[in-house]
Design a protein around this motif. Structure first.
Motif, PDB file in Angstrom:
ATOM      1  N   MET A 124      37.157  27.282  36.241  1.00 15.28           N
ATOM      2  CA  MET A 124      36.000  27.563  35.391  1.00 15.28           C
ATOM      3  C   MET A 124      35.484  28.978  35.615  1.00 15.28           C
ATOM      4  SD  MET A 124      33.876  23.955  35.122  1.00 15.28           S
ATOM      5  CE  MET A 124      33.661  23.768  36.896  1.00 15.28           C
ATOM      6  N   ASP A 125      35.551  29.465  36.850  1.00 18.53           N
ATOM      7  CA  ASP A 125      35.152  30.847  37.127  1.00 18.53           C
ATOM      8  C   ASP A 125      36.040  31.829  36.373  1.00 18.53           C
ATOM      9  OD1 ASP A 125      33.096  30.051  38.774  1.00 18.53           O
ATOM     10  OD2 ASP A 125      34.165  30.464  40.646  1.00 18.53           O
ATOM     11  N   TYR A 126      37.351  31.574  36.380  1.00 21.71           N
ATOM     12  CA  TYR A 126      38.260  32.445  35.634  1.00 21.71           C
ATOM     13  C   TYR A 126      37.914  32.427  34.147  1.00 21.71           C
ATOM     14  CZ  TYR A 126      41.247  32.372  39.832  1.00 21.71           C
ATOM     15  OH  TYR A 126      41.744  32.479  41.101  1.00 21.71           O
ATOM     16  N   ALA A 127      37.603  31.238  33.634  1.00 26.23           N
ATOM     17  CA  ALA A 127      37.259  31.114  32.217  1.00 26.23           C
ATOM     18  C   ALA A 127      35.978  31.869  31.896  1.00 26.23           C
ATOM     19  CB  ALA A 127      37.131  29.652  31.828  1.00 26.23           C
ATOM     20  N   CYS A 128      34.989  31.736  32.760  1.00 29.51           N
ATOM     21  CA  CYS A 128      33.686  32.349  32.488  1.00 29.51           C
ATOM     22  C   CYS A 128      33.722  33.867  32.604  1.00 29.51           C
ATOM     23  CB  CYS A 128      32.628  31.767  33.421  1.00 29.51           C
ATOM     24  SG  CYS A 128      32.171  30.060  33.014  1.00 29.51           S
ATOM     25  N   THR A 129      34.630  34.381  33.434  1.00 29.45           N
ATOM     26  CA  THR A 129      34.742  35.838  33.591  1.00 29.45           C
ATOM     27  C   THR A 129      35.867  36.422  32.748  1.00 29.45           C
ATOM     28  OG1 THR A 129      36.170  35.545  35.540  1.00 29.45           O
ATOM     29  CG2 THR A 129      33.800  35.784  35.930  1.00 29.45           C
ATOM     30  N   GLY A 130      36.581  35.577  32.017  1.00 29.91           N
ATOM     31  CA  GLY A 130      37.685  36.061  31.197  1.00 29.91           C
ATOM     32  C   GLY A 130      38.818  36.648  32.014  1.00 29.91           C
ATOM     33  N   ASN A 131      39.060  36.078  33.193  1.00 26.32           N
ATOM     34  CA  ASN A 131      40.037  36.652  34.124  1.00 26.32           C
ATOM     35  C   ASN A 131      41.433  36.122  33.825  1.00 26.32           C
ATOM     36  OD1 ASN A 131      41.440  37.736  36.283  1.00 26.32           O
ATOM     37  ND2 ASN A 131      39.787  37.364  37.743  1.00 26.32           N
ATOM     38  N   LEU A 132      42.070  36.713  32.822  1.00 25.09           N
ATOM     39  CA  LEU A 132      43.412  36.300  32.439  1.00 25.09           C
ATOM     40  C   LEU A 132      44.435  36.636  33.525  1.00 25.09           C
ATOM     41  CD1 LEU A 132      43.375  37.354  28.685  1.00 25.09           C
ATOM     42  CD2 LEU A 132      43.497  35.029  29.558  1.00 25.09           C
ATOM     43  N   THR A 133      44.228  37.719  34.225  1.00 26.86           N
ATOM     44  CA  THR A 133      45.164  38.109  35.287  1.00 26.86           C
ATOM     45  C   THR A 133      45.220  37.052  36.374  1.00 26.86           C
ATOM     46  OG1 THR A 133      44.759  40.464  34.873  1.00 26.86           O
ATOM     47  CG2 THR A 133      45.708  39.878  37.000  1.00 26.86           C
ATOM     48  N   ALA A 134      44.057  36.532  36.767  1.00 29.72           N
ATOM     49  CA  ALA A 134      44.016  35.540  37.835  1.00 29.72           C
ATOM     50  C   ALA A 134      44.646  34.223  37.411  1.00 29.72           C
ATOM     51  CB  ALA A 134      42.569  35.310  38.286  1.00 29.72           C
ATOM     52  N   ILE A 135      44.341  33.776  36.204  1.00 31.43           N
ATOM     53  CA  ILE A 135      44.892  32.494  35.773  1.00 31.43           C
ATOM     54  C   ILE A 135      46.398  32.611  35.545  1.00 31.43           C
ATOM     55  CG2 ILE A 135      44.531  32.653  33.266  1.00 31.43           C
ATOM     56  CD1 ILE A 135      43.435  29.742  33.455  1.00 31.43           C
ATOM     57  N   GLN A 136      46.853  33.771  35.088  1.00 28.54           N
ATOM     58  CA  GLN A 136      48.291  33.980  34.917  1.00 28.54           C
ATOM     59  C   GLN A 136      49.009  33.969  36.259  1.00 28.54           C
ATOM     60  OE1 GLN A 136      49.668  37.172  32.242  1.00 28.54           O
ATOM     61  NE2 GLN A 136      51.141  37.755  33.819  1.00 28.54           N
ATOM     62  N   GLY A 137      48.322  34.404  37.304  1.00 24.56           N
ATOM     63  CA  GLY A 137      48.937  34.498  38.620  1.00 24.56           C
ATOM     64  C   GLY A 137      49.072  33.179  39.365  1.00 24.56           C
ATOM     65  N   LEU A 138      48.533  32.090  38.817  1.00 26.43           N
ATOM     66  CA  LEU A 138      48.621  30.800  39.490  1.00 26.43           C
ATOM     67  C   LEU A 138      50.039  30.241  39.376  1.00 26.43           C
ATOM     68  CD1 LEU A 138      45.297  29.169  38.231  1.00 26.43           C
ATOM     69  CD2 LEU A 138      45.704  30.285  40.438  1.00 26.43           C
ATOM     70  N   SER A 139      50.653  29.926  40.499  1.00 28.75           N
ATOM     71  CA  SER A 139      51.999  29.361  40.482  1.00 28.75           C
ATOM     72  C   SER A 139      51.947  27.870  40.182  1.00 28.75           C
ATOM     73  CB  SER A 139      52.689  29.586  41.826  1.00 28.75           C
ATOM     74  OG  SER A 139      52.083  28.779  42.834  1.00 28.75           O
ATOM     75  N   ASP A 140      53.051  27.336  39.684  1.00 29.29           N
ATOM     76  CA  ASP A 140      53.121  25.899  39.437  1.00 29.29           C
ATOM     77  C   ASP A 140      52.896  25.114  40.719  1.00 29.29           C
ATOM     78  OD1 ASP A 140      53.595  26.458  36.810  1.00 29.29           O
ATOM     79  OD2 ASP A 140      55.695  25.833  36.814  1.00 29.29           O
ATOM     80  N   ASP A 141      53.457  25.597  41.823  1.00 30.92           N
ATOM     81  CA  ASP A 141      53.282  24.904  43.105  1.00 30.92           C
ATOM     82  C   ASP A 141      51.810  24.849  43.493  1.00 30.92           C
ATOM     83  OD1 ASP A 141      55.987  24.435  43.353  1.00 30.92           O
ATOM     84  OD2 ASP A 141      56.350  26.128  44.696  1.00 30.92           O
ATOM     85  N   TYR A 142      51.093  25.944  43.284  1.00 31.92           N
ATOM     86  CA  TYR A 142      49.667  25.977  43.623  1.00 31.92           C
ATOM     87  C   TYR A 142      48.887  25.004  42.747  1.00 31.92           C
ATOM     88  CZ  TYR A 142      44.915  27.688  44.316  1.00 31.92           C
ATOM     89  OH  TYR A 142      43.575  27.763  44.589  1.00 31.92           O
ATOM     90  N   ILE A 143      49.185  25.012  41.458  1.00 32.64           N
ATOM     91  CA  ILE A 143      48.466  24.117  40.546  1.00 32.64           C
ATOM     92  C   ILE A 143      48.741  22.662  40.900  1.00 32.64           C
ATOM     93  CG2 ILE A 143      48.175  23.398  38.149  1.00 32.64           C
ATOM     94  CD1 ILE A 143      49.034  26.282  37.361  1.00 32.64           C
ATOM     95  N   LEU A 144      49.988  22.318  41.120  1.00 31.74           N
ATOM     96  CA  LEU A 144      50.347  20.938  41.432  1.00 31.74           C
ATOM     97  C   LEU A 144      49.706  20.467  42.729  1.00 31.74           C
ATOM     98  CD1 LEU A 144      54.101  21.006  40.388  1.00 31.74           C
ATOM     99  CD2 LEU A 144      52.312  19.612  39.339  1.00 31.74           C
TER     100      LEU A 144
END
Length: 278
Positions: free
Chosen positions: A211-231
């Motif tokens: 939600m922080d990434y969404a509220c700040t429009g941080n596309l770089t951070a959300i793009q950097g999330l690996s599948d392993d991290y998300i899972l």
């Protein structure tokens, strides 16, 4: 010329319909009320079309056909997976704009798979029923365009491509000669584990991060999330933050506001509602 005038990032939790009385009353009222707030805010945007980005749950697609992204350009109805209080019905479509988005993509490096008739599942039907239909009931004419991405079925669409897909939607809308006012809705998440021993677990820290990434429009951070991290941190259901990434990619630079959030273990999901401002 078309324009994206706003966006929403919302859950599509079917357990809200299956076990509506499970959480405490105050949580129930807040979460259903958050959908109502989204509807109120959508009404104020005077939209002519909404693009709802969902992910399949093995209802529409399976091991025989796994599109990375698909758009419905014709008749729309649903949900295919009927739920208590969520019956199958015709969904008003926005066929001309949907076809234009597909054609524009094909001309610009985005090879959309196309469904000329689409029975959606709850990923699209829930936000359409709870957010868009109340605005239609007021007399506003809004067509729904369903988009599905590979976030529920491996191989998952890459996060970078999901963001680029949002950009392709934005470019197509802005190239549309008609005066379309478009709202994008990223439908899914946040943390939840589906059909695993951890089912019922919610990770508030992960939810807040997204939600922080969404509220700040941080596309770089959300793009950097690996599948392993998300899972590991958001569960297999957390892969649905890709829908949020598509919506954010369609509104680069947009900032967001949290409408509400609660870790609702009785509904097995971290339920987050964010509005994106154009």
């Amino acid at each position: 010329m078309g324009k994206i005038v706003g966006g929403f990032l919302v859950p599509h939790d079917p357990v809200m319909f299956v076990a509506p009385e499970a959480p405490a009353e105050d949580i129930r009222k807040r979460m259903w009320g958050a959908f109502d707030s989204c509807a109120e805010r959508l009404a104020a945007l005077n939209a002519s079309s909404v693009v709802i980005i969902g992910a399949d749950h093995y209802f529409n697609f399976g091991t025989g056909c796994l599109p990375q992204y698909i758009i419905g350009t014709g008749d729309v109805d649903g949900p295919l997976d009927v739920l208590p209080g969520l019956k199958r019905q015709i969904i008003p479509a926005s066929e001309k704009l949907a076809g234009f988005i597909a054609d524009h993509g094909h001309a610009n490096g985005f090879d959309w798979a196309v469904a000329r008739a689409f029975t959606v599942d709850h990923a699209v039907a829930i936000p359409d029923r709870l957010i868009v239909d109340p605005v239609r009931a007021r007399g506003q004419s809004i067509g729904t365009i369903p988009v599905y991405i590979a976030a529920g079925v491996d191989p998952f669409i890459k996060m970078k491509r999901a963001i680029e897909l949002g950009g392709a939607i934005k470019a197509a809308v802005e190239a549309m000669p008609d005066d379309e006012r478009v709202v994008v809705i990223g439908s899914g998440g946040i943390s939840h584990w589906v059909g695993t021993p951890e089912m019922g677990k919610v990770n508030e820290a992960f939810d807040q991060e997204i939600m922080d990434y969404a509220c700040t429009g941080n596309l770089t951070a959300i793009q950097g999330l690996s599948d392993d991290y998300i899972l590991e941190n958001g569960g297999n259901g957390g892969m649905e933050i890709r829908q949020w990434a598509v919506a954010m990619g369609a509104m680069p630079g947009a900032r967001g506001e949290i409408i509400d959030y609660a870790p609702v273990r009785e509904w097995v999901t971290g339920l987050g509602f964010v509005q994106l401002f154009a």
